[in-house]
Design a protein around this motif. Structure first.
Motif, short mmCIF file in Angstrom:
data_model
loop_
_atom_site.label_atom_id
_atom_site.label_comp_id
_atom_site.label_asym_id
_atom_site.label_seq_id
_atom_site.Cartn_x
_atom_site.Cartn_y
_atom_site.Cartn_z
N VAL A 1 40.57 71.42 79.27
CA VAL A 1 40.49 72.14 78.03
C VAL A 1 41.89 72.78 77.85
O VAL A 1 42.03 73.61 78.16
CB VAL A 1 39.32 73.16 77.98
N PRO A 2 42.44 72.11 76.97
CA PRO A 2 43.99 72.56 76.35
C PRO A 2 43.82 73.91 75.56
O PRO A 2 42.57 74.11 75.06
CB PRO A 2 44.37 71.32 75.31
N PRO A 3 44.73 74.68 75.55
CA PRO A 3 44.42 75.99 74.59
C PRO A 3 44.32 75.62 73.20
O PRO A 3 45.17 74.55 72.73
CB PRO A 3 45.90 76.79 75.03
N SER A 4 43.38 76.26 72.67
CA SER A 4 43.11 75.88 71.17
C SER A 4 44.37 76.30 70.34
O SER A 4 44.55 75.82 69.19
CB SER A 4 42.02 76.49 70.73
N THR A 5 45.21 77.26 70.69
CA THR A 5 46.50 77.77 70.22
C THR A 5 47.39 76.44 69.93
O THR A 5 48.38 76.61 69.20
CB THR A 5 47.19 78.97 70.50
N THR A 6 47.52 75.42 71.01
CA THR A 6 48.60 74.54 71.00
C THR A 6 48.18 73.22 69.98
O THR A 6 49.05 72.47 69.50
CB THR A 6 48.73 74.00 72.20
N TRP A 7 46.91 73.42 69.35
CA TRP A 7 46.78 72.19 68.33
C TRP A 7 45.69 72.92 67.22
O TRP A 7 45.05 73.99 67.56
CB TRP A 7 46.12 71.15 69.08
N GLN A 8 45.76 72.44 66.29
CA GLN A 8 45.01 73.08 64.88
C GLN A 8 44.03 71.88 64.44
O GLN A 8 44.41 70.76 64.45
CB GLN A 8 46.02 73.81 63.93
N ALA A 9 42.79 72.23 64.16
CA ALA A 9 42.15 71.22 63.56
C ALA A 9 42.56 70.60 62.19
O ALA A 9 42.38 69.39 62.08
CB ALA A 9 40.77 71.96 63.20
N VAL A 10 43.38 71.35 61.55
CA VAL A 10 44.17 70.99 60.45
C VAL A 10 45.50 71.04 60.83
O VAL A 10 45.98 72.02 61.07
CB VAL A 10 43.76 71.54 58.89
N SER A 11 46.38 69.94 60.66
CA SER A 11 47.66 70.04 60.79
C SER A 11 48.43 70.82 59.61
O SER A 11 48.14 70.75 58.63
CB SER A 11 48.39 68.75 61.13
N LEU A 12 49.68 71.41 59.93
CA LEU A 12 50.14 72.25 58.97
C LEU A 12 50.58 71.35 57.94
O LEU A 12 50.47 71.53 56.79
CB LEU A 12 51.69 72.70 59.64
N GLN A 13 50.91 70.03 58.07
CA GLN A 13 51.41 69.08 57.04
C GLN A 13 50.19 68.74 56.30
O GLN A 13 50.44 68.48 55.02
CB GLN A 13 51.96 67.72 57.69
N ASP A 14 49.11 68.34 56.77
CA ASP A 14 48.08 68.13 56.01
C ASP A 14 47.61 69.29 55.04
O ASP A 14 47.30 69.20 53.96
CB ASP A 14 46.76 67.82 56.65
#
Length: 187
Positions: free
Chosen positions: A19-32
């Motif tokens: 389970v990767p840390p949820s802070t390393t990825w976001q459900a919605v990317s910054l660019q999106d």
């Protein structure tokens, strides 16, 4: 002795290899998110990224769902039996411990449900459960991503005007309503 169910405490545990840390990825990317907001400059990138995290946590807490995958540890009172575990979807990797920290084997507890899990028994006042909550990055439902975008847009547009950190905007509320696990019933 009174009979009631309650979540006594809940915390997110440090990341594990599965389970990767949820802070390393976001459900919605910054660019999106920047595209959705029609922001074509980088001055607000850090703000928008922070708003994505805040909106995700606010939607998870308000609607009792897990959007980003994380390890949860929950202390609960299951005196009546049938308590719902917070943060659906809940994976099948649930570890149940009694008040003394002894791990219960699977014959000593009963979980029911698919994504939303209920602890039928044991019926006791204090248990600690550890499990994986939320979706892997590629599995986050589009409705959740849309709600995050709607919430971030509202927070971005209302920054400084009012307390935008704890209020769900009407659009995100309507998008999330069908997925809410706030007042579920147990059969």
């Amino acid at each position: 002795m009174s009979c009631y169910n309650a979540i006594l405490d809940k915390r997110v545990l440090p990341a594990t290899p599965s389970v990767p840390p949820s802070t390393t990825w976001q459900a919605v990317s910054l660019q999106d998110m920047k595209d959705y907001l029609r922001v074509d400059f980088d001055d607000d990138s850090q703000l928008i990224s922070s708003l994505i995290d805040a909106a995700t946590r606010l939607l998870e807490a308000t609607f009792n769902v897990g959007i980003t995958q994380k390890q949860l540890q929950v202390a609960l009172n299951n005196s009546c039996g049938g308590i719902m575990l917070p943060g659906a979807p809940v994976a099948d990797d649930v570890v149940v411990k009694d008040r003394h920290g002894n791990e219960l084997d699977t014959s000593k507890y009963c979980l029911t449900g698919l994504d939303v899990k209920y602890l039928e028994w044991p019926q006791c006042q204090y248990l600690v459960l550890t499990y994986t909550s939320g979706y892997a990055p590629e599995m986050v439902p589009e409705a959740f991503k849309t709600a995050i975008k709607q919430q971030v847009t509202w927070m971005y547009e209302h920054r400084g005007d009012e307390d935008a950190t704890s209020k769900i905007c009407p659009q995100a509320s309507a998008t999330m309503a069908p997925f809410s696990n706030v007042n579920p019933f147990f059969l």
